[in-house]
Design a protein around this motif. Structure first.
Motif, PDB file in Angstrom:
ATOM      1  N   GLN A  81       0.669  -1.321   0.092  1.00  0.00           N
ATOM      2  CA  GLN A  81      -0.071   0.013   0.099  1.00  0.00           C
ATOM      3  C   GLN A  81       0.844   1.205   0.230  1.00  0.00           C
ATOM      4  O   GLN A  81       1.726   1.235   0.777  1.00  0.00           O
ATOM      5  N   VAL A  82       0.704   2.163  -0.820  1.00  0.00           N
ATOM      6  CA  VAL A  82       1.463   3.220  -0.992  1.00  0.00           C
ATOM      7  C   VAL A  82       0.712   4.394  -0.545  1.00  0.00           C
ATOM      8  O   VAL A  82      -0.441   4.904  -1.212  1.00  0.00           O
ATOM      9  N   GLY A  83       0.975   5.217   0.459  1.00  0.00           N
ATOM     10  CA  GLY A  83       0.155   6.442   0.871  1.00  0.00           C
ATOM     11  C   GLY A  83       0.615   7.425   0.115  1.00  0.00           C
ATOM     12  O   GLY A  83       1.391   7.506  -0.607  1.00  0.00           O
ATOM     13  N   PRO A  84       0.004   8.663   0.160  1.00  0.00           N
ATOM     14  CA  PRO A  84       0.245  10.009  -0.314  1.00  0.00           C
ATOM     15  C   PRO A  84       1.666  10.421   0.162  1.00  0.00           C
ATOM     16  O   PRO A  84       1.873  10.361   1.444  1.00  0.00           O
ATOM     17  N   SER A  85       2.459  11.387  -0.664  1.00  0.00           N
ATOM     18  CA  SER A  85       3.592  11.824  -0.199  1.00  0.00           C
ATOM     19  C   SER A  85       3.228  13.242   0.466  1.00  0.00           C
ATOM     20  O   SER A  85       2.135  13.866   0.275  1.00  0.00           O
ATOM     21  N   ALA A 101      11.972  12.719   7.631  1.00  0.00           N
ATOM     22  CA  ALA A 101      11.564  13.377   8.784  1.00  0.00           C
ATOM     23  C   ALA A 101      10.034  12.645   9.387  1.00  0.00           C
ATOM     24  O   ALA A 101       9.527  12.704  10.239  1.00  0.00           O
ATOM     25  N   VAL A 102       9.458  12.265   8.147  1.00  0.00           N
ATOM     26  CA  VAL A 102       8.103  11.626   8.349  1.00  0.00           C
ATOM     27  C   VAL A 102       8.361  10.021   8.780  1.00  0.00           C
ATOM     28  O   VAL A 102       8.852   9.401   8.139  1.00  0.00           O
ATOM     29  N   PRO A 103       7.892   9.712   9.910  1.00  0.00           N
ATOM     30  CA  PRO A 103       8.225   8.345  10.401  1.00  0.00           C
ATOM     31  C   PRO A 103       7.863   7.207   9.439  1.00  0.00           C
ATOM     32  O   PRO A 103       8.377   6.117   9.432  1.00  0.00           O
ATOM     33  N   GLU A 104       6.626   7.521   8.788  1.00  0.00           N
ATOM     34  CA  GLU A 104       6.225   6.195   7.818  1.00  0.00           C
ATOM     35  C   GLU A 104       7.076   6.149   6.946  1.00  0.00           C
ATOM     36  O   GLU A 104       6.924   5.303   5.936  1.00  0.00           O
ATOM     37  N   LEU A 105       7.714   7.027   6.562  1.00  0.00           N
ATOM     38  CA  LEU A 105       8.452   6.950   5.091  1.00  0.00           C
ATOM     39  C   LEU A 105      10.059   6.784   5.596  1.00  0.00           C
ATOM     40  O   LEU A 105      10.908   6.703   4.607  1.00  0.00           O
ATOM     41  N   GLN A 106      10.404   6.559   6.603  1.00  0.00           N
ATOM     42  CA  GLN A 106      11.788   6.086   6.986  1.00  0.00           C
ATOM     43  C   GLN A 106      12.165   4.825   6.601  1.00  0.00           C
ATOM     44  O   GLN A 106      11.072   3.854   6.160  1.00  0.00           O
ATOM     45  N   LEU A 107      13.585   4.745   6.054  1.00  0.00           N
ATOM     46  CA  LEU A 107      13.866   3.164   5.712  1.00  0.00           C
ATOM     47  C   LEU A 107      14.009   2.126   6.729  1.00  0.00           C
ATOM     48  O   LEU A 107      13.754   1.230   6.395  1.00  0.00           O
TER      49      LEU A 107
END
Length: 132
Positions: A81-85, A101-107
């Motif tokens: 599932q890919v959320g909005p940027s 900086a966004v926790p959901e986008l961290q590697l």
């Protein structure tokens, strides 16, 4: 009478020499055709065996058991599932690392990589040069 000139150039054209050159070329071609099976004939046999193996594969079809068959791939939408940027920053300085900086986008989704502090060589009482 002067010898005829070769078309397209100012050189004289000798029909007898040209005929001799052509005869030599034809002779070399015929000799090569006779020698080819002795030098390269093994290539034709390997090609024939490949054709035979393909025919045998078509004739002998084995049905795999159900547990060995591969399943068709599931669609990626089912498990990804890919959320909005987040919005793009206004300045180039803010652009550096703006996604991290966004926790959901961290590697590192499962936490940081941790290295073990124990050593197998130390536990076994071996010298560190034992593995080299």
């Amino acid at each position: 009478m002067a010898a005829p000139k070769q078309p397209g150039s100012g050189k004289e054209f000798n029909f007898v020499d040209q005929d001799q050159i052509w005869k030599v070329h034809v002779k070399i071609e015929l000799e090569s055709a006779k020698a080819w099976p002795n030098k390269w004939g093994f290539l034709t046999t390997s090609y024939k065996t490949q054709e035979q193996s393909h025919k045998l594969k078509e004739v002998v079809r084995l049905e795999l058991p159900q547990h060995l068959k591969t399943r068709p791939p599931s669609p990626p939408d089912k498990y990804i599932q890919v959320g909005p940027s987040p919005p793009v920053p206004q300045t180039t300085q803010a652009l550096i690392g703006w996604r991290s900086a966004v926790p959901e986008l961290q590697l590192e989704r499962y936490g940081k990589v941790k290295c073990g502090k124990k050593s197998l060589l130390k536990e076994l009482g071996w010298a560190f040069d034992a593995c080299i």
